[in-house]
Write a protein that holds these residues in place. Structure first.
Motif, short mmCIF file in Angstrom:
data_model
loop_
_atom_site.label_atom_id
_atom_site.label_comp_id
_atom_site.label_asym_id
_atom_site.label_seq_id
_atom_site.Cartn_x
_atom_site.Cartn_y
_atom_site.Cartn_z
N ARG A 106 0.95 -0.97 0.05
CA ARG A 106 -0.18 -0.14 0.25
C ARG A 106 0.62 1.10 -0.11
O ARG A 106 1.98 1.16 0.20
CB ARG A 106 -0.52 -0.08 1.18
CG ARG A 106 -2.07 -1.15 1.10
CD ARG A 106 -3.11 -1.16 2.11
NE ARG A 106 -2.55 -0.12 3.41
CZ ARG A 106 -2.99 -1.71 4.20
NH1 ARG A 106 -2.76 -2.23 4.15
NH2 ARG A 106 -2.31 -1.09 5.62
N GLY A 108 0.30 4.96 -0.53
CA GLY A 108 -0.67 6.66 -0.88
C GLY A 108 -2.07 5.91 -1.11
O GLY A 108 -2.42 5.26 -0.40
N LYS A 109 -2.72 6.06 -2.36
CA LYS A 109 -4.13 5.75 -2.57
C LYS A 109 -3.48 4.34 -3.62
O LYS A 109 -4.81 3.40 -3.89
CB LYS A 109 -4.17 6.42 -3.82
CG LYS A 109 -4.92 8.44 -2.95
CD LYS A 109 -5.45 8.99 -4.46
CE LYS A 109 -5.78 10.26 -3.10
NZ LYS A 109 -5.95 11.41 -4.15
N GLN A 110 -2.38 3.69 -3.41
CA GLN A 110 -2.54 2.71 -4.92
C GLN A 110 -2.26 1.15 -3.85
O GLN A 110 -1.27 1.59 -2.59
CB GLN A 110 -1.21 2.18 -5.34
CG GLN A 110 -1.04 3.93 -6.39
CD GLN A 110 0.00 3.96 -7.15
OE1 GLN A 110 0.42 3.61 -7.10
NE2 GLN A 110 -0.31 4.37 -7.98
N ASP A 111 -2.74 0.48 -3.59
CA ASP A 111 -3.05 -1.00 -3.37
C ASP A 111 -2.67 -1.82 -4.49
O ASP A 111 -3.81 -2.20 -5.34
CB ASP A 111 -4.26 -1.95 -2.32
CG ASP A 111 -4.57 -0.62 -0.94
OD1 ASP A 111 -3.80 -0.06 -0.55
OD2 ASP A 111 -5.82 -0.67 -0.71
#
Length: 165
Positions: A106, A108-111
């Motif tokens: 994970r 930032g906004k990325q998984d």
């Protein structure tokens, strides 16, 4: 499941880049081709008449290739660092978790869930664990993310064991 969270900085990217430069086969191939091109150019423009002048041409070609290679690498690293800004997903808070199926990340906004098959290698490199992806991508995990050297080693051993399984 082992997991850790860390803030990745430009300094981390810079240090790992420096440590990787001599380990990448492509850099050595580039400098070899450059040395050969310089040597051929010297032979074409100034035909050596003695063994000494041939040796000087060879040393000049090696020196030119080393200088040219280091210049190109310096420009590439500087350009990469210049392009890394606060919004870049390579920087900032990263959460890593080792699972049986792969590396969970994970940032930032990325998984992301990277299956072990998509990870080319897991290496320790100058105080970092480096997950090299198939292709050119890397994820880095600094030693400072762990409470101790033993925890760092345990995470690395577990990642290697899962990658090898």
């Amino acid at each position: 499941m082992m997991q850790v969270t860390v803030d990745i900085t430009k300094r981390d990217v810079f240090l790992v880049s420096l440590a990787m430069i001599p380990r990448l086969k492509g850099n050595w191939i580039f400098m070899g081709v450059l040395a050969l091109a310089i040597f051929v150019l010297v032979l074409v423009t100034r035909t050596p008449d003695t063994l000494y002048s041939l040796g000087v041409a060879a040393v000049a070609a090696l020196g030119g290739a080393l200088g040219g290679g280091l210049s190109a690498l310096t420009i590439n690293v500087a350009t990469m660092l210049f392009k890394l800004d606060a919004g870049n997903p390579m920087l900032g808070r990263h959460h890593y978790a080792l699972t049986d199926t792969g590396l969970e990340l994970r940032a930032g906004k990325q998984d992301s869930m990277l299956p072990w098959a998509s990870i080319a290698s897991v290496r320790r490199l100058s105080g970092y664990i480096v997950f090299r992806l198939n292709g050119n991508g890397v994820f880095l995990l600094p030693r400072r993310a762990f409470s101790s050297g033993e925890a760092f080693q345990a995470f690395w051993r577990q990642a290697c064991a899962l990658k090898g399984a």
